[in-house]
Scaffold this active site. Structure first.
Site, PDB file in Angstrom:
ATOM      1  N   LYS A  64       0.812  -1.223   0.000  1.00 26.20           N
ATOM      2  CA  LYS A  64       0.000   0.000   0.000  1.00 26.20           C
ATOM      3  C   LYS A  64       0.852   1.283   0.000  1.00 26.20           C
ATOM      4  O   LYS A  64       0.454   2.296  -0.552  1.00 26.20           O
ATOM      5  CB  LYS A  64      -0.929   0.013   1.219  1.00 26.20           C
ATOM      6  CG  LYS A  64      -1.968  -1.098   1.242  1.00 26.20           C
ATOM      7  CD  LYS A  64      -3.191  -0.727   0.481  1.00 26.20           C
ATOM      8  CE  LYS A  64      -4.316  -1.728   0.437  1.00 26.20           C
ATOM      9  NZ  LYS A  64      -4.304  -2.908   1.261  1.00 26.20           N
ATOM     10  N   GLU A  98      -9.855   5.943   3.130  1.00 29.66           N
ATOM     11  CA  GLU A  98     -10.677   4.868   3.693  1.00 29.66           C
ATOM     12  C   GLU A  98      -9.744   3.712   3.985  1.00 29.66           C
ATOM     13  O   GLU A  98      -8.677   3.611   3.385  1.00 29.66           O
ATOM     14  CB  GLU A  98     -11.756   4.448   2.698  1.00 29.66           C
ATOM     15  CG  GLU A  98     -11.316   3.417   1.630  1.00 29.66           C
ATOM     16  CD  GLU A  98     -10.228   3.919   0.691  1.00 29.66           C
ATOM     17  OE1 GLU A  98     -10.146   5.140   0.466  1.00 29.66           O
ATOM     18  OE2 GLU A  98      -9.445   3.088   0.189  1.00 29.66           O
ATOM     19  N   SER A 146       1.806  -9.757  -0.948  1.00 25.78           N
ATOM     20  CA  SER A 146       1.375  -8.366  -0.766  1.00 25.78           C
ATOM     21  C   SER A 146       1.585  -7.808   0.636  1.00 25.78           C
ATOM     22  O   SER A 146       1.769  -6.602   0.788  1.00 25.78           O
ATOM     23  CB  SER A 146      -0.091  -8.213  -1.177  1.00 25.78           C
ATOM     24  OG  SER A 146      -0.916  -9.072  -0.424  1.00 25.78           O
TER      25      SER A 146
HETATM   26  C1  LIG Z   1      -5.186  -4.019   1.112  1.00 24.07           C
HETATM   27  C2  LIG Z   1      -4.503  -5.294   0.910  1.00 24.07           C
HETATM   28  C3  LIG Z   1      -4.875  -6.171  -0.131  1.00 24.07           C
HETATM   29  C4  LIG Z   1      -6.050  -5.915  -1.026  1.00 24.07           C
HETATM   30  O1  LIG Z   1      -6.021  -4.748  -1.754  1.00 24.07           O
HETATM   31  P1  LIG Z   1      -5.639  -4.714  -3.299  1.00 24.07           P
HETATM   32  O2  LIG Z   1      -5.947  -3.320  -3.701  1.00 24.07           O
HETATM   33  O3  LIG Z   1      -6.521  -5.713  -3.987  1.00 24.07           O
HETATM   34  O4  LIG Z   1      -4.219  -5.052  -3.413  1.00 24.07           O
HETATM   35  C5  LIG Z   1      -4.126  -7.310  -0.321  1.00 24.07           C
HETATM   36  N1  LIG Z   1      -3.084  -7.618   0.490  1.00 24.07           N
HETATM   37  C6  LIG Z   1      -2.712  -6.819   1.516  1.00 24.07           C
HETATM   38  C7  LIG Z   1      -1.572  -7.213   2.366  1.00 24.07           C
HETATM   39  C8  LIG Z   1      -3.413  -5.628   1.760  1.00 24.07           C
HETATM   40  O5  LIG Z   1      -3.029  -4.848   2.773  1.00 24.07           O
END
Ligand SMILES: *Cc1c(COP(=O)(O)O)cnc(C)c1O
Length: 391
Positions: free
Chosen positions: A86, A108, A374
């Site tokens: 993020k 948000e 992620s």
């Molecule tokens: C917010 C988040 C997601 C989902 O959001 P995307 O916009 O689809 O990437 C996925 N993995 C993590 C670790 C997150 O914090």
């Protein structure tokens, strides 16, 4: 991929109340020239390197590869400052907000990762920060709420609807409508009115740019056979897919949250269950009743608990350029457990959904499979503890 007026095929555009026209129009007119400016790029790249810690490693997961009899590489976005992908987007957007002369930031958040990433860059730049978060998410992601407060942000509970991400987004939009002049809204995914989906995808595209260079030096070719990512709104997937979108040698695979099962009535599997409609300013696929009421989603991971999906992914699914698998809470939790045991990496539960795709595809031994890791699982420790009765 992106066409005129922010459309991806039939999806995208900007369906917004009149009060937001000036803000959105000025963003649409200026965003490309601002972010492509050499000074902007220089500062963006400096902060990604020295503040976020990029490039994030591309790690060959030997034990996981052995288990699935293929070649698995993990793109370690979990090692970024603040623990997920993020931050790539919030760094980009805070620099943009400065260029636009805005002094206040709203955002948000679902799991709290985007809220933390936004509060972080606001502290970094000395800007005022308000984060809207669903009451239910505030309860299940309390460490992130504490982090945001420590960073100086005001966390405002969203108390309508399912009191999760969708409702927090509604509240943030409402705030922006009432304060259009001095405030920039940092949306946390590739959702919302044009230009947000494209802008956020560009900021996140550093992920696939790095994957190309790292694969080239590690395996001698700059494309994998597969890229796997989880999809909430779709920003980490968009970043991991971005530079491979036009490369048909690369199979693009997404995981959406099926909750207790696609047919259970407690699910967030938008592409499996959704139909075309308008959500948060964009024409896309969303979970809705026949008379257009948004269906309350469910997922064990707050970050995937969203009834829509970004327009780019709706289009990629529509033209069969990408394939999306619904993954249940149970499948994700088991995949998170497995990665912890095999590689010593505890993933975010969102990310565990991407890992849970692995047993569903029969890979060849020599296939190169990149999984976008992620985020890290620290914020989800409570959920892991309860699920596996660890203490
Ligand atoms: C917010 C988040 C997601 C989902 O959001 P995307 O916009 O689809 O990437 C996925 N993995 C993590 C670790 C997150 O914090």
């Amino acid at each position: 991929m992106l066409q005129e007026k922010g459309y991806y095929g039939q999806f995208g555009g900007a369906y917004i109340p009149e009060m937001l026209y000036p803000n959105i129009a000025s963003l649409q007119q200026q965003y490309i020239s601002i972010i492509e400016h050499a000074d902007f790029q220089k500062e963006f790249e400096y902060l990604l390197k020295q503040y976020v810690g990029r490039p994030s490693p591309l790690y060959k997961a030997e034990r996981l590869s052995e288990h699935f009899q293929t070649q698995i590489y993990l793109k370690r976005e979990d090692l970024n400052h603040t623990g997920s992908h993020k931050i790539n987007n919030t760094i980009g957007q805070i620099l943009l907000a400065k260029q636009l002369g805005k002094a206040k930031i709203i955002a948000e958040t679902g799991a709290g990762q985007h809220g933390v990433a936004t509060a972080t860059v606001c502290a970094l730049m000395g800007m005022e920060c308000i984060v809207y978060m669903g009451e239910v998410d505030i309860a299940r992601q309390s460490p992130n709420v504490a982090r945001m407060k420590l960073l100086g942000a005001k966390v405002v509970p969203a108390t309508s609807g399912s009191r999760t991400l969708k409702d927090a987004t509604n509240e943030a939009m409402r705030h922006w409508i009432n304060h259009p002049d001095d405030t920039h809204y940092i949306i946390g995914s590739v959702v919302g009115p044009h230009p947000y989906p494209d802008m956020v995808a560009r900021f996140q595209s550093v992920i696939s740019a790095e994957i190309k260079t790292q694969l080239q030096s590690q395996v001698g070719r700059e494309f994998p056979d597969y890229v796997l990512a989880c999809v909430g709104g779709g920003s980490n997937a968009a970043g991991a897919f971005y530079h491979f979108l036009e490369d048909e040698r690369v199979q693009l695979i997404g995981a959406e949250a099926a909750g207790l099962g696609v047919e259970s009535g407690k699910s967030a599997a938008t592409l499996a269950l959704g139909t075309v409609g308008i959500l948060h300013g964009s024409k896309t696929v969303l979970m809705q009743t026949t008379d257009g009421q948004v269906v309350e989603p469910h997922s064990i991971s707050a970050g995937l608990d969203y009834p829509g999906i970004g327009p780019m992914h709706a289009h990629l699914a529509d033209i069969n350029r990408a394939t999306f698998y619904p993954i249940t809470d149970e499948e994700a939790m088991q995949a998170g457990w497995q990665l912890s045991r095999l590689e010593g990496i505890i993933p975010a539960i969102e990310t565990a959904h991407a890992l849970a795709i692995l047993p569903k595809i029969s890979f060849k031994k020599e296939d190169i499979v990149v999984i976008n890791l992620s985020g890290r699982g620290d914020k989800d420790l409570d959920t892991y503890i309860r699920y596996f009765e660890l203490i």
